[in-house]
Design an enzyme around this catalytic site. Sequence first.
Site, short mmCIF file in Angstrom:
data_model
loop_
_atom_site.label_atom_id
_atom_site.label_comp_id
_atom_site.label_asym_id
_atom_site.label_seq_id
_atom_site.Cartn_x
_atom_site.Cartn_y
_atom_site.Cartn_z
N LYS A 51 -3.40 22.89 40.76
CA LYS A 51 -2.27 23.13 39.84
C LYS A 51 -2.61 22.59 38.46
O LYS A 51 -2.34 23.23 37.44
CB LYS A 51 -0.99 22.45 40.34
CG LYS A 51 -0.34 23.07 41.55
CD LYS A 51 0.46 24.33 41.25
CE LYS A 51 -0.33 25.57 41.47
NZ LYS A 51 -0.41 26.15 42.79
N ASN A 83 -4.21 50.75 37.43
CA ASN A 83 -4.50 49.42 37.95
C ASN A 83 -5.61 49.58 38.97
O ASN A 83 -5.53 50.46 39.82
CB ASN A 83 -3.25 48.84 38.62
CG ASN A 83 -3.51 47.50 39.28
OD1 ASN A 83 -4.45 46.79 38.93
ND2 ASN A 83 -2.67 47.14 40.23
N GLY A 84 -6.65 48.74 38.89
CA GLY A 84 -7.73 48.82 39.87
C GLY A 84 -9.05 49.11 39.19
O GLY A 84 -9.20 48.89 37.99
N GLU A 91 -5.33 24.79 36.68
CA GLU A 91 -4.93 26.12 36.21
C GLU A 91 -3.87 26.07 35.13
O GLU A 91 -3.80 26.95 34.29
CB GLU A 91 -4.54 27.05 37.36
CG GLU A 91 -3.25 26.74 38.05
CD GLU A 91 -2.93 27.76 39.16
OE1 GLU A 91 -3.26 28.93 39.03
OE2 GLU A 91 -2.33 27.33 40.17
N TRP A 114 -4.76 43.13 32.60
CA TRP A 114 -5.60 41.93 32.71
C TRP A 114 -7.02 42.42 32.88
O TRP A 114 -7.39 42.98 33.91
CB TRP A 114 -5.17 41.09 33.92
CG TRP A 114 -5.91 39.80 34.07
CD1 TRP A 114 -5.73 38.66 33.36
CD2 TRP A 114 -6.94 39.51 35.03
NE1 TRP A 114 -6.58 37.68 33.80
CE2 TRP A 114 -7.34 38.18 34.82
CE3 TRP A 114 -7.58 40.24 36.03
CZ2 TRP A 114 -8.33 37.55 35.58
CZ3 TRP A 114 -8.57 39.62 36.79
CH2 TRP A 114 -8.92 38.29 36.56
N CYS A 116 -3.06 44.79 36.99
CA CYS A 116 -2.18 45.20 35.91
C CYS A 116 -0.76 45.41 36.40
O CYS A 116 -0.52 45.54 37.59
CB CYS A 116 -2.68 46.50 35.30
SG CYS A 116 -4.40 46.39 34.82
N GLU A 140 -4.43 20.88 46.40
CA GLU A 140 -3.44 21.72 45.72
C GLU A 140 -2.99 21.07 44.41
O GLU A 140 -2.83 21.76 43.39
CB GLU A 140 -2.25 21.97 46.67
CG GLU A 140 -1.10 22.76 46.09
CD GLU A 140 -1.45 24.17 45.62
OE1 GLU A 140 -2.57 24.65 45.85
OE2 GLU A 140 -0.57 24.79 45.00
N ARG A 173 1.48 39.89 35.85
CA ARG A 173 0.32 40.57 36.44
C ARG A 173 -0.82 40.74 35.44
O ARG A 173 -1.90 41.20 35.80
CB ARG A 173 0.74 41.96 36.96
CG ARG A 173 1.80 41.91 38.01
CD ARG A 173 2.12 43.29 38.49
NE ARG A 173 1.04 43.84 39.27
CZ ARG A 173 0.87 43.65 40.57
NH1 ARG A 173 1.73 42.92 41.24
NH2 ARG A 173 -0.14 44.18 41.20
N HIS A 190 -18.64 8.01 49.35
CA HIS A 190 -19.86 8.81 49.52
C HIS A 190 -20.24 9.53 48.23
O HIS A 190 -21.02 10.47 48.25
CB HIS A 190 -19.67 9.81 50.67
CG HIS A 190 -19.34 9.16 51.97
ND1 HIS A 190 -20.26 8.43 52.68
CD2 HIS A 190 -18.17 9.04 52.65
CE1 HIS A 190 -19.69 7.93 53.77
NE2 HIS A 190 -18.41 8.29 53.76
N LYS A 244 -1.51 36.94 38.32
CA LYS A 244 -0.85 36.55 39.56
C LYS A 244 -1.56 37.12 40.79
O LYS A 244 -1.71 36.44 41.79
CB LYS A 244 0.60 37.04 39.51
CG LYS A 244 1.45 36.62 40.69
CD LYS A 244 1.86 35.18 40.59
CE LYS A 244 2.69 34.71 41.75
NZ LYS A 244 2.65 33.24 41.88
O1 M6R Z 1 -1.36 36.43 46.44
P1 M6R Z 1 -2.25 35.45 47.11
O2 M6R Z 1 -1.50 34.38 47.88
O3 M6R Z 1 -3.26 36.10 48.02
O4 M6R Z 1 -3.06 34.72 45.98
C1 M6R Z 1 -4.06 33.80 46.26
C2 M6R Z 1 -4.48 33.03 45.03
O5 M6R Z 1 -4.97 33.92 44.06
C3 M6R Z 1 -3.34 32.22 44.43
O6 M6R Z 1 -2.81 31.32 45.36
C4 M6R Z 1 -3.82 31.45 43.19
O7 M6R Z 1 -4.75 30.47 43.59
C5 M6R Z 1 -2.65 30.83 42.44
N1 M6R Z 1 -2.80 31.05 41.03
C6 M6R Z 1 -2.54 29.36 42.63
O8 M6R Z 1 -1.49 28.81 41.91
#
Ligand code: M6R
Length: 626
Positions: free
Chosen positions: A499, A110-111, A502, A84, A8, A495, A33, A518, A621
């Site tokens: 992207k 938060n938590g 997500e 969240w 959060c 990667e 967040r 394979h 995030k």
């Molecule tokens: O804050 P962090 O680098 O530890 O986060 C890791 C992942 O949660 C983060 O990279 C996530 O996969 C992103 N949404 C990717 O775009």
Amino acid sequence: MATLTRVCGIVGYVGHRQALDVVLDGLRRLEYRGYDSAGVAMLDGAGGLAVERAAGALSNLEGKLAGQDGSRFTATSGMGHTRWATHGAPTDRNAHPHRDAAGKVAVVHNGIIENFAALRAELETSGVEMASETDTETAAHLVAAAYASGPTAGELTASVCAVARRLEGAFTLLVTHADEPDKIVAARRSSPLVVGVGDGENFLASDVAAFIEHTRDAVELGQDQVVTIDRGGYRVTDFDGAEVQAKPFTVDWDLSAAEKGGHDYFMLKEIEEQPEALENTLRGHFVNGGIVLDEQRMTEQDLRDIDKVFVVACGTAYHSGLLAKYAIEHWCRIPVEVELASEFRYRDPVLGRDTLVVAISQSGETADTLEAVRHARTQRARVLAICNTNGAQIPRESDAVLYTHAGPEIGVAATKTFLAQITANYLVGLALAQARGTKYSDEVAREFEELAAMPQAVRQTLSTVDQVRTLGRELADSKAVLFLGRHVGYPVALEGALKLKELAYMHAEGFAAGELKHGPIALIEDRLPVVVVMPSAKGRALLHSKMLSNIREIQARGARTVVIAEEGDEAVRPFADELIEIPAVATLLQPLVSTVPLQVLAAEIARARGYDVDKPRNLAKSVTVE
Ligand code: M6R
């Protein structure tokens, strides 16, 4: 079902301005967040608390507040929250702040309070009626009880300390009490909280972005600490109330870094900021002919003794970690294993004093990575953190730290921090090579020079943006997209696929191109877009020719080939339905340029499909729970 609060955004303010404006501005900057619900609480001017909450985006809360009697929200201290949630519906009722029965205490959180079921049962037995399904509400009732009677009666800070001692799990709690106006008390364990120190005003927030508009002077809090802010200052104690010295720091970026600056989305701005992010990551890390880390609580001898490296990270940071393996093994001749942080501690990895665990995390608060770090330390391994957030929990618990200095990343999808992490990984590789003597100092200097040329190469790559955007619009109706890479192009393919998943909610997979035959080649069908990250024809001739064969194989089966290749790669041109040219750079550095078009492609496909690329559905995030 009970509702737990996970990741959060939290803001608290005590000062001379209208708290509502400050808090809403702060929440806006923290919306990355979490954006399931939002709420605010402040004194109502009549001895009670004015609270408003709304499910959904912050704009819903703003809409609700706009239709209200403005005089209820004129206080100069207050707090707010964006949430969240993972369990239970993100409803108005479950949104924060939560209050005690008398409406005197308000809490944002938060938590996760892990022992909340027992606490809730205890409260219900004593006659408390719960107004929500949240774990957070238990904290509001407990503070109210501690404030009402017993040794902490009439003392908000002492009441919060007493409650914090009873809570299990990870939490940042902000608490206000109508009987102690213009004061906010916060408690923190394994969850982010920073204090912003202003002139006659003070702030509390999950992230400095919330108050950077007002002050760059901040204070980081340690584990199990409580802070009380009022207009005059702040006071930090441990959970037992003993005063502790907190660490002040100055935020090294300003408001413009946390604003869109004319872009429709933060992500698009952050893609463009990549050259500067790399410059800032490199700055100050090569001094007097050698690599220097930001913090080092281990000796040169410790570094020399390292005989095994584990890299632990999640998501995009994990992909950057895959690249660390290529560099560290090549430069240092030490075996490197790269592991998803969420898997690491559950399989009993072989760790010891001479093992280095490199933990990569943009936020520095990802729970999976933090727990991997803690596990490594219990096994006496050394931990080196690569992090973008000053003073976050992971660097605090590490033996050495290299900060990426990429500036705030607001878009949920990691972009500039990915490139900065790759760069930081390579700096760590060079630092190890230097300490272990596997590279002479002139070789380290040469590698650093090549890295130092990368911001310009990324700048040049950004000139492909228009071409890639046009392509993105053409591909927006595709059912799926595949990504292929070899060697360092493989993590780039992973990667690119992440992207797209997500942001565009599209099926996407990244493969090592050699694996195609394979199994995955069965996925190829007519006009399926396949993005191929081409190795350098000069630097990696053998891999280049093998990749050409792979492209022929998929083209023969009807794939639409989108090829990312070095400028001047004429051999691949006939096999590329779309050719995106990137500058020729050293092999290990190619991911710094080949990733850029993939970021733009994912963002453009998502936009063409009508999605908010800064706030993809279901994501936040920072993921502060396992
Ligand atoms: O804050 P962090 O680098 O530890 O986060 C890791 C992942 O949660 C983060 O990279 C996530 O996969 C992103 N949404 C990717 O775009």
